[in-house]
Structure formats: structure tokens, C-alpha cells
Write a protein that holds these residues in place. Structure first.
Motif, PDB file in Angstrom:
ATOM      1  N   GLY A   1      -3.606   0.183  -6.277  1.00 16.92           N
ATOM      2  CA  GLY A   1      -3.818   0.883  -7.542  1.00 16.92           C
ATOM      3  C   GLY A   1      -4.540   0.004  -8.539  1.00 16.92           C
ATOM      4  O   GLY A   1      -4.134  -1.132  -8.768  1.00 16.92           O
TER       5      GLY A   1
ATOM      6  N   THR B   1      -3.029   7.364   1.403  1.00 22.15           N
ATOM      7  CA  THR B   1      -3.442   8.758   1.502  1.00 22.15           C
ATOM      8  C   THR B   1      -3.943   9.039   2.909  1.00 22.15           C
ATOM      9  O   THR B   1      -4.234   8.114   3.665  1.00 22.15           O
TER      10      THR B   1
ATOM     11  N   THR C   1      -4.873   2.858   2.833  1.00 20.48           N
ATOM     12  CA  THR C   1      -4.041   2.263   1.789  1.00 20.48           C
ATOM     13  C   THR C   1      -4.927   1.431   0.879  1.00 20.48           C
ATOM     14  O   THR C   1      -5.658   0.547   1.344  1.00 20.48           O
TER      15      THR C   1
ATOM     16  N   ARG D   1      -1.105   2.175  -2.457  1.00 20.96           N
ATOM     17  CA  ARG D   1      -1.103   3.638  -2.415  1.00 20.96           C
ATOM     18  C   ARG D   1      -1.746   4.123  -1.130  1.00 20.96           C
ATOM     19  O   ARG D   1      -2.828   3.671  -0.764  1.00 20.96           O
TER      20      ARG D   1
ATOM     21  N   THR E   1       3.387   3.472  -1.640  1.00 25.13           N
ATOM     22  CA  THR E   1       3.618   4.715  -2.356  1.00 25.13           C
ATOM     23  C   THR E   1       2.651   5.737  -1.788  1.00 25.13           C
ATOM     24  O   THR E   1       1.432   5.515  -1.794  1.00 25.13           O
TER      25      THR E   1
ATOM     26  N   TRP F   1      -7.810   7.457  -4.990  1.00 28.68           N
ATOM     27  CA  TRP F   1      -7.969   6.454  -3.935  1.00 28.68           C
ATOM     28  C   TRP F   1      -9.373   5.859  -3.948  1.00 28.68           C
ATOM     29  O   TRP F   1      -9.546   4.671  -3.674  1.00 28.68           O
TER      30      TRP F   1
ATOM     31  N   THR G   1       0.014  -1.231  -7.366  1.00 27.46           N
ATOM     32  CA  THR G   1       0.852  -0.662  -6.318  1.00 27.46           C
ATOM     33  C   THR G   1      -0.001  -0.279  -5.110  1.00 27.46           C
ATOM     34  O   THR G   1      -1.128   0.202  -5.275  1.00 27.46           O
TER      35      THR G   1
ATOM     36  N   SER H   1       0.728   9.463  -1.444  1.00 30.53           N
ATOM     37  CA  SER H   1       0.075  10.378  -2.368  1.00 30.53           C
ATOM     38  C   SER H   1       1.103  11.258  -3.073  1.00 30.53           C
ATOM     39  O   SER H   1       2.035  11.764  -2.438  1.00 30.53           O
TER      40      SER H   1
END
Length: 141
Positions: free
Chosen positions: A41, A50, A38, A48, A7, A76, A46, A9
Motif C-alpha cells: 500500500g 488482489t 500482492t 495488499r 490484506t 493495486w 500494508t 481486496s
């Protein structure tokens, strides 16, 4: 980290930057040191992703949890504090790594490296009451 779905940002300009990074094999902004980080979460589990500016310190990568000078840490950063196992993409190379916050003794020198890489970090630090963390990312052995 496995081949789970990523997923990106939810911030539109960051999501656009990630897309350009992937499309260009890590050359979204030629001349800038960008990487994709990465994290998992901390509440959802998950993966995540950025995009961040980095500096090098030997074999280590450094990133600043600046959140553009906001008074709260970026998500993050909170995620990697909860689970330091991360994945990093620099250029077209992707690797597993471990991330940690620089100690009080390490931070002054590393913060200077970050400011040399991205001078706007100095202004970000001046606009917030929190000390912006410098994160050390070390490739997994």
C-alpha cells in the motif's frame, strides 16, 4: 516481500475469488489464467492482495489495470507504480517480481494479448476516458 500479514481486496467478490484461489491451489476458475498479485500500500505500507486475469508474453506476465472500465485506476495499480516490487502467485507457485507499466511503444501489442485473453477488456476500454494500463510483471532474478 516478507511474511507480513496480507490484506485481501476489500471488494467482496474479489475477496471471495482470492479465497477460492488459495483453497484450490490456484485453480479457482479452471481454464482461466488467474494470478494473485500482492503490492505494498502506497499510503499504509500494508501488503495488499488482489486476483487478476493474466496473459503471458514469453516469461513475463501481463495484467490490465481495467478496474472494470471505471474512470480511475485500481488501487493495486497505484500501489505498484509507487513500489514496483510485488509478489505473484500463479497456481501453487509464489515468486517475487517487478512490475511496470508498458510503454506507449509496447502497449498496442500487449493490449491485444490482454483482449484475446479476456475479451471484456475491449468493452471496459470503451466505457472509460482513461487509457487502461497494461502492466508487465517480470519474475525477479
Amino acid at each position: 516481500m516478507s511474511a507480513e500479514e496480507l490484506t485481501d481486496s476489500p471488494v467482496p467478490w474479489v475477496a471471495g475469488h482470492i479465497r477460492r484461489f488459495v483453497e484450490t491451489g490456484g485453480q479457482a476458475r479452471p481454464g482461466m489464467n488467474d494470478l494473485l498479485l500482492t503490492t505494498r500500500g502506497r499510503r499504509t505500507g500494508t501488503l495488499r492482495r488482489t486476483a487478476l486475469v493474466y496473459a503471458r508474453d514469453g516469461e513475463r506476465y501481463l495484467v490490465a489495470a481495467s478496474n472494470a472500465g471505471a474512470d480511475r485506476h485500481p488501487a493495486w495499480y497505484l500501489n505498484l507504480v509507487a513500489d514496483p516490487a510485488v509478489t505473484v502467485q500463479v497456481g501453487s507457485q509464489t515468486f517475487a517480481a517487478t512490475a511496470r507499466t508498458a510503454t506507449a511503444a509496447e502497449r498496442p501489442r500487449l493490449w491485444l494479448l490482454m483482449v484475446e485473453t479476456m475479451p471484456s477488456y475491449r468493452g471496459y476500454q470503451e466505457t472509460t476516458k482513461r487509457q487502461i494500463p497494461v502492466v508487465i510483471v517480470e519474475p525477479a532474478v
